[in-house]
Write a protein that holds these residues in place. Sequence first.
Motif, PDB file in Angstrom:
ATOM      1  N   GLU A 231       0.759  -1.950  -0.131  1.00  0.00           N
ATOM      2  CA  GLU A 231       0.271   0.215   0.267  1.00  0.00           C
ATOM      3  C   GLU A 231       0.614   0.953  -0.365  1.00  0.00           C
ATOM      4  N   PHE A 232      -0.085   2.327  -0.520  1.00  0.00           N
ATOM      5  CA  PHE A 232       1.387   3.759  -0.546  1.00  0.00           C
ATOM      6  C   PHE A 232       0.536   3.986   0.934  1.00  0.00           C
ATOM      7  N   SER A 233       1.168   5.154   1.193  1.00  0.00           N
ATOM      8  CA  SER A 233       0.685   6.652   2.220  1.00  0.00           C
ATOM      9  C   SER A 233      -0.083   7.201   1.298  1.00  0.00           C
ATOM     10  N   VAL A 234      -0.092   8.124   2.413  1.00  0.00           N
ATOM     11  CA  VAL A 234      -0.782   9.539   1.293  1.00  0.00           C
ATOM     12  C   VAL A 234       0.256   9.913   1.356  1.00  0.00           C
ATOM     13  N   ASP A 235       0.815  10.714   2.013  1.00  0.00           N
ATOM     14  CA  ASP A 235       2.412  11.028   1.100  1.00  0.00           C
ATOM     15  C   ASP A 235       2.702  10.727  -0.011  1.00  0.00           C
ATOM     16  N   GLU A 236       3.032   9.437   0.504  1.00  0.00           N
ATOM     17  CA  GLU A 236       3.615   9.519  -1.270  1.00  0.00           C
ATOM     18  C   GLU A 236       3.017   9.524  -2.302  1.00  0.00           C
ATOM     19  N   ILE A 237       1.270   8.853  -2.328  1.00  0.00           N
ATOM     20  CA  ILE A 237       0.849   9.445  -3.249  1.00  0.00           C
ATOM     21  C   ILE A 237       0.318  10.494  -3.348  1.00  0.00           C
ATOM     22  N   ARG A 238       0.536  11.743  -2.492  1.00  0.00           N
ATOM     23  CA  ARG A 238       0.578  12.761  -2.508  1.00  0.00           C
ATOM     24  C   ARG A 238       2.256  13.937  -3.749  1.00  0.00           C
ATOM     25  N   ALA A 239       2.663  13.010  -3.002  1.00  0.00           N
ATOM     26  CA  ALA A 239       4.625  13.388  -3.926  1.00  0.00           C
ATOM     27  C   ALA A 239       4.338  12.814  -4.922  1.00  0.00           C
ATOM     28  N   ALA A 240       3.601  11.484  -5.704  1.00  0.00           N
ATOM     29  CA  ALA A 240       3.496  11.302  -6.945  1.00  0.00           C
ATOM     30  C   ALA A 240       3.057  11.586  -7.377  1.00  0.00           C
ATOM     31  N   LEU A 241       1.557  12.390  -7.010  1.00  0.00           N
ATOM     32  CA  LEU A 241       0.535  13.367  -7.707  1.00  0.00           C
ATOM     33  C   LEU A 241       1.616  14.709  -8.083  1.00  0.00           C
ATOM     34  N   ARG A 242       1.777  15.500  -7.612  1.00  0.00           N
ATOM     35  CA  ARG A 242       2.680  16.455  -7.218  1.00  0.00           C
ATOM     36  C   ARG A 242       3.615  16.183  -8.561  1.00  0.00           C
ATOM     37  N   PHE A 243       4.151  15.432  -8.652  1.00  0.00           N
ATOM     38  CA  PHE A 243       5.487  15.096  -9.710  1.00  0.00           C
ATOM     39  C   PHE A 243       4.689  15.131 -11.221  1.00  0.00           C
ATOM     40  N   ASN A 244       3.531  14.151 -10.868  1.00  0.00           N
ATOM     41  CA  ASN A 244       3.014  13.637 -12.377  1.00  0.00           C
ATOM     42  C   ASN A 244       2.346  14.511 -12.695  1.00  0.00           C
ATOM     43  N   ILE A 245       1.468  15.307 -12.494  1.00  0.00           N
ATOM     44  CA  ILE A 245       0.317  16.502 -12.740  1.00  0.00           C
ATOM     45  C   ILE A 245       1.219  17.634 -12.816  1.00  0.00           C
ATOM     46  N   ASP A 246       2.687  17.866 -12.831  1.00  0.00           N
ATOM     47  CA  ASP A 246       3.937  18.415 -13.034  1.00  0.00           C
ATOM     48  C   ASP A 246       3.430  18.456 -14.343  1.00  0.00           C
ATOM     49  N   ASP A 247       4.560  16.851 -15.331  1.00  0.00           N
ATOM     50  CA  ASP A 247       4.456  16.722 -15.758  1.00  0.00           C
ATOM     51  C   ASP A 247       3.305  15.578 -17.233  1.00  0.00           C
ATOM     52  N   CYS A 248       2.305  15.419 -16.967  1.00  0.00           N
ATOM     53  CA  CYS A 248       0.826  15.718 -17.111  1.00  0.00           C
ATOM     54  C   CYS A 248       0.803  14.022 -17.218  1.00  0.00           C
ATOM     55  N   SER A 249       1.832  13.435 -16.485  1.00  0.00           N
ATOM     56  CA  SER A 249       1.299  12.065 -16.113  1.00  0.00           C
ATOM     57  C   SER A 249       0.121  11.798 -15.917  1.00  0.00           C
ATOM     58  N   ILE A 250       0.061  12.373 -15.122  1.00  0.00           N
ATOM     59  CA  ILE A 250      -1.113  12.017 -14.228  1.00  0.00           C
ATOM     60  C   ILE A 250      -2.517  13.282 -14.170  1.00  0.00           C
ATOM     61  N   VAL A 251      -3.386  12.909 -14.513  1.00  0.00           N
ATOM     62  CA  VAL A 251      -4.568  14.095 -14.666  1.00  0.00           C
ATOM     63  C   VAL A 251      -5.800  13.576 -13.762  1.00  0.00           C
ATOM     64  N   PRO A 252      -5.634  14.825 -13.041  1.00  0.00           N
ATOM     65  CA  PRO A 252      -7.056  14.026 -11.566  1.00  0.00           C
ATOM     66  C   PRO A 252      -8.104  14.065 -11.967  1.00  0.00           C
ATOM     67  N   VAL A 253      -9.124  14.192 -11.404  1.00  0.00           N
ATOM     68  CA  VAL A 253     -10.263  14.053 -11.352  1.00  0.00           C
ATOM     69  C   VAL A 253     -11.149  14.549  -9.967  1.00  0.00           C
ATOM     70  N   GLU A 254     -11.700  16.155 -10.092  1.00  0.00           N
ATOM     71  CA  GLU A 254     -12.301  16.416  -8.955  1.00  0.00           C
ATOM     72  C   GLU A 254     -13.950  16.703  -9.193  1.00  0.00           C
ATOM     73  N   MET A 255     -14.467  16.863  -7.727  1.00  0.00           N
ATOM     74  CA  MET A 255     -15.837  17.003  -8.849  1.00  0.00           C
ATOM     75  C   MET A 255     -16.515  18.050  -7.390  1.00  0.00           C
ATOM     76  N   GLY A 256     -17.628  18.584  -7.792  1.00  0.00           N
ATOM     77  CA  GLY A 256     -18.168  19.701  -6.436  1.00  0.00           C
ATOM     78  C   GLY A 256     -19.669  20.286  -7.193  1.00  0.00           C
ATOM     79  N   SER A 257     -20.409  21.328  -6.269  1.00  0.00           N
ATOM     80  CA  SER A 257     -20.872  21.770  -6.288  1.00  0.00           C
ATOM     81  C   SER A 257     -20.655  23.586  -6.112  1.00  0.00           C
ATOM     82  N   ALA A 258     -20.403  24.734  -7.142  1.00  0.00           N
ATOM     83  CA  ALA A 258     -20.114  25.582  -7.040  1.00  0.00           C
ATOM     84  C   ALA A 258     -21.432  26.390  -6.659  1.00  0.00           C
TER      85      ALA A 258
END
Length: 697
Positions: A231-258
Amino acid sequence: MNVYTTDKIRNVVLLGHGGSGKTTLAEAMSYLAGITSRMGRVEDGNTISDYDKEEIKRKFSISTSVIPLEWEGVKVNILDSPGYFDFVGEVEEAVAAADAAVIVVSGKAGVEVGTEKAWDLCEKYNLPRMFYVSDMDVDNASFREVVETLTNMYGKKIAPLFQPIRENEKFVGYVNVVKMAGRRFIDKGKREECEIPDYCKEYLDIYREALMDSVAETSDEFMERYFSGDEFSVDEIRAALRFNIDDCSIVPVEMGSAVELRNIHNLLTDIVKYFPSPDKRQCAGLNKKTNEIFEGNYDFQKAKSAYIFKTIVDPFIGKYSLIKVVSGVIKNDDVLYNTDKDTEEKLNKLYVLQGNKPIEVKELHAGDIGAIGKLSAARTGDTLATKAIPIAYGKTEMSIPYTYKRYKAKNKGDDDKISQALNKMMIEDQTIKAVNDGENRQTLLYGMGDQHLDIITSKLQDEYKVEIELTKPKMAFRETIRKKSDVEGKHKKQSGGHGQYGHVKMTFEPSGDLEKSFIFEQIVVGGAVPKNYFPAVEKGLADSMQKGPLAGYPVVGVKATLYDGSFHPVDSSEMAFKMATILAFKKGFMDASPVLLEPIASLKVTVPDKYTGDVMGDLNKRRGRVLGMNPTAGGKQVIEADIPMMELYGYSTDLRSMTGGRGDYRYEFARYEQAPSDIQEKEVAARAAAESGSEDS
């Protein structure tokens, strides 16, 4: 507003299909960040970013607005861009100034063509991006369907970070997929911990797996651990997200109601947490003094430089040049050198614009976005630097306007006012073009589509108090001949004193060169026409070519040969021979099988594969000749065709209709070809009617 250093800045453009909720999202962010004390509504015309009269009237964005706000000690410059395709120039300017993008997708409407176009723009500029699924408070909104569609389109890089919790068709909370924790909304912008409902777990497992897949793809070490069941830790997931969003290899999907301010706080936090600050991006220009590359790279320690990415020219708030600082720190009393215009200007004041509200600031650090008022010579795309180190940055590639109509002032005497107003509008919007077509005695207005032209007309009336009417433009036809004729022209007048006498015998035939109006030769022998009258004959031909005898269009491709004639030693003159030539030309032209030529365009239409049949069928109906198809990126085809330019009138609207807005086209003039007989007859009849005074030419 406070001064922010480069690492504390995020420049984020909101992209997406028209009506997907970008402006409402910007309004919700502004409210949560404390800029406003109450949330504006697009329907009520009181949002920060849609402040223009036309935007309030039509209830959609026309221009890009900047809203700087502070979140968790970081300045987030939100660029709210239009979603409708006619305002793509505004979107291109915003994307060029942004360092990341939030692509807004309506949970109700799902992925639309504007979503795809937004993705393509991010790909073009290599922008880190995330999706935000709006309208989660609406009954039939489906986050699941949006995620499935995005995954099918863009693959494993799509990573959902949240899952909505819905009860009785209401959006009541969410599951944080990174933390695997539930949250329930208790008040605007507030929430409390809750259990993850059982009915969420099936799709939560899918989203968690998709996120873990994306994280595992980021390194060999993570991949090994993932396959060994680690299992990856929350900090590891966040670090991976930060790095890979930056190089466009991960594209997160969020949602909500403005509208209900639900889950907007997480979006703002993730923008700060995962999107890059400007100093993680690169931007290089040319030092015009040394001809060396200058790597500005949003470094505050380097020589100061900025580029103007947008200009606002408003009759009410004045002129503002919106800048992005590329290097150094720009202060409100600086003297800046415009390297494109070779002018120096002292800054009186430096601002940040909050919609249309200017807020004074003392300085702007590299990477920040601000505005300078009343720069006289500056235009969008210009670079501001210092005279000692004159940097020039490349200009943003703007879409070319191909839709055009003829325009006329409704009230006599308004022509100058209209011209001045259009010049101001062209400074603000680079996809507007006003052209004076002297040949057809008409003025043409170019835009990105019919809606764009409609809004330009409306703005002229509301803001500049002048009215124009738009009509179908005249085509730039040409006239030529297909056979040879042999004629004579005689101009003879006697009215006391000196008379007038000119007499020419000439042949007219096709020259074979449609690039030139005419070729003149003379083979007169024995001095039948003295040499000193040859220039008069040529002048008579040149004058005759301006308006052909067939339908009043310019003449091309004629060879005229003067072979005989006569003169009078007293009554002959240059004017007499010129008039004789004009008479000869009229008769000779009409005797030599005259034809009308129409302009042909070389057209390239880029469409997804599935629309090629419809588009080619439509081109055939428009008398187009399809020359071939070439595959291009993203499963699209470029259809190349030759088509009469008159058949391109209204093509922008028809192509959008055929392809659901997914088709693009461009064209350029190629050559002239003989027009069909029915078109020729129509033009000749129109000429005859005009000459009889029954129709205004």
